[in-house]
Design a protein around this motif. Sequence first.
Motif, short mmCIF file in Angstrom:
data_model
loop_
_atom_site.label_atom_id
_atom_site.label_comp_id
_atom_site.label_asym_id
_atom_site.label_seq_id
_atom_site.Cartn_x
_atom_site.Cartn_y
_atom_site.Cartn_z
N LYS A 88 0.97 -1.12 -0.08
CA LYS A 88 -0.02 0.01 -0.04
C LYS A 88 0.76 1.37 0.06
N THR A 89 2.02 1.08 0.54
CA THR A 89 2.88 2.28 0.86
C THR A 89 3.49 2.26 -0.52
N ILE A 90 3.87 1.46 -1.48
CA ILE A 90 4.59 1.40 -2.69
C ILE A 90 3.44 2.30 -3.71
N LEU A 91 2.18 1.45 -3.40
CA LEU A 91 0.99 2.10 -4.64
C LEU A 91 1.00 3.65 -4.24
N LEU A 92 0.68 3.98 -3.15
CA LEU A 92 0.56 5.43 -2.70
C LEU A 92 1.81 6.20 -3.36
N SER A 93 3.03 5.99 -3.05
CA SER A 93 4.12 6.82 -3.27
C SER A 93 4.22 6.83 -4.92
N VAL A 94 4.20 5.53 -5.67
CA VAL A 94 4.40 5.68 -7.02
C VAL A 94 3.14 6.49 -7.52
N GLY A 95 1.88 6.20 -7.08
CA GLY A 95 0.61 6.94 -7.73
C GLY A 95 0.92 8.44 -7.54
N VAL A 96 1.15 8.76 -6.49
CA VAL A 96 1.15 10.58 -6.35
C VAL A 96 2.44 10.97 -7.02
N THR A 97 3.52 10.25 -7.16
CA THR A 97 4.50 10.80 -7.74
C THR A 97 4.47 10.94 -9.57
N ILE A 98 3.56 9.86 -9.81
CA ILE A 98 3.26 9.64 -11.31
C ILE A 98 2.40 10.77 -11.92
N VAL A 99 1.25 11.10 -10.76
CA VAL A 99 0.34 12.12 -11.05
C VAL A 99 1.21 13.55 -11.11
N CYS A 100 2.11 13.70 -10.10
CA CYS A 100 2.86 15.00 -10.06
C CYS A 100 3.79 15.15 -11.12
N GLY A 101 4.37 14.09 -11.55
CA GLY A 101 5.18 14.02 -12.69
C GLY A 101 4.55 14.32 -14.19
N ILE A 102 3.33 13.81 -13.87
CA ILE A 102 2.48 14.29 -15.46
C ILE A 102 2.22 15.69 -15.41
N ALA A 103 1.81 16.11 -14.11
CA ALA A 103 1.23 17.66 -13.98
C ALA A 103 2.63 18.44 -14.25
N PHE A 104 3.74 18.16 -13.83
CA PHE A 104 4.83 19.10 -14.07
C PHE A 104 5.23 18.99 -15.54
N PHE A 105 4.79 17.86 -16.29
CA PHE A 105 5.45 17.81 -17.64
C PHE A 105 4.35 18.89 -18.49
N PHE A 106 3.14 18.85 -17.94
CA PHE A 106 2.30 19.54 -18.92
C PHE A 106 2.39 21.17 -18.43
N MET A 107 3.14 21.34 -17.42
CA MET A 107 3.41 22.72 -16.89
C MET A 107 4.63 23.28 -17.91
N TYR A 108 5.43 22.22 -18.30
CA TYR A 108 6.63 22.57 -19.02
C TYR A 108 6.29 23.75 -20.18
N PRO A 109 5.52 23.57 -21.10
CA PRO A 109 5.32 24.51 -21.89
C PRO A 109 5.09 26.15 -21.81
N VAL A 110 4.28 25.93 -20.78
CA VAL A 110 3.94 27.05 -20.05
C VAL A 110 5.14 27.88 -19.28
N ILE A 111 6.01 27.36 -18.52
CA ILE A 111 7.24 27.67 -18.08
C ILE A 111 8.11 28.03 -19.08
N HIS A 112 8.18 27.24 -20.09
CA HIS A 112 8.96 27.48 -21.33
C HIS A 112 9.00 28.77 -21.79
N ARG A 113 7.50 28.86 -22.01
CA ARG A 113 7.33 30.21 -22.84
C ARG A 113 7.57 31.35 -22.16
N PHE A 114 7.30 31.34 -20.84
CA PHE A 114 7.56 32.48 -20.07
C PHE A 114 9.06 32.85 -19.75
N VAL A 115 9.98 31.93 -19.72
CA VAL A 115 11.21 31.94 -19.26
C VAL A 115 11.89 32.36 -20.62
N MET A 116 11.92 31.73 -21.70
CA MET A 116 12.40 31.70 -22.72
C MET A 116 11.99 33.07 -23.73
#
Length: 394
Positions: free
Chosen positions: A87-115
């Motif tokens: 259960k601990t592994i499932l919680l950690s992997v699930g939350v990390t994957i969701v946050c990783g996907i969220a960070f990925f979709f934030m990339y173009p916005v941050i990229h456009r703002f910075v660059m």
Amino acid sequence: MQHSVKNNLLIGFIVSVLLSLFVNFTMLMHTYKMQSLGVPFPGNYSSGDEFLYYSLFWFFVYAFLLFILDSQMYKLGDRLFCNKEYKTILLSVGVTIVCGIAFFFMYPVIHRFVMIDLLEVDQMFRSDSFVIMEDAARKKATPPASPDPHMSMVLSRATDFPKPFLTEHLFILLTVLLSVLLIRLLNGKQQMMLEYEQLKTEKLQTSYNALMGQINPHFFFNSLNGLNSLIRSGEKEQTLTYLDELSNVFRYILQSNKKEMVTLAEELQFVKAYTYLLGVRYEGKLFFSIQAVPALLLWHLPILSILPLIENAVKHNVISKQYPLQIDVYTTKESQLVVSNRVQPKVEESTGSGIGLKNLWGRYRMLTGKDIHISNRKDYFKVTLPLLNGNGRV
């Protein structure tokens, strides 16, 4: 605890730096090639370093944040799901994957703002632009008279999402998940080893104390009785021999708390001294046969392994002129030591607790990793002790 947290942060930092360098390796090589050839980069900046630095920093932050998040989710899972690792592994992997996907979709916005908005660097700086830069390098010697239509087309593509970066993000996400899980497994294994060593020490001390508590009262009382009878009989030579063997037995027992493993030769020397005392006590009623292959005398076994077996045989069997007891101690071709005796149960003998054999089995398992074998048949009771070669370790 604080030391462990610092170690995890340091490991996360190192892993993040390595991952960032790895996923940007191709870009680093392209940038180096363009700069070494002196080919200008498209856009407002001539070097192209701005986008490279941004990419290195982004992937480092991405990996480091996921590493910290994954580690913290494991700690939260340990508190929420006690002793339920899956259960601990499932919680950690699930939350990390969701946050990783969220960070990925934030990339173009941050990229456009910075660059674009912040640094005013053309959106040309993306992973597939380096292919175009290589084309420009090959055409440097013969520059076209008119603008390259292919270059114009790429420049006209305003803010496309850099699709090739999906692979890099997935690679970092999976690597971080596996790295944190591996670190957790290694830390868990180390903790288990420390706890095992602590329990082993405590159990060995408990077993030793129980053994001494079992031996000392009967042994001291019977030894004094035997010595008293010899003094009364006036047998001076036998009395002196008895005292010598008694001192050898005392010395061996007193030193036993300082040793864990001894050679078979040392153990048998003690057994011979001890059996001499028993022979005086049960004169003409108790007999011993001790035979060992010379090649096995330097093999090892836990100290005071044979004594409880002899005590057990003397305690639970009839010993008289009519029913003398024979105890055999011998080695086998399988590098084992056997202690056996004919079963002559006492008439009013109650079933014992077996604490002596339990303590012996526990000490043997702790010190050698091997089990003793007990054969309790109708006519014979036999215990087989594995011998260990070398320094007594498995």
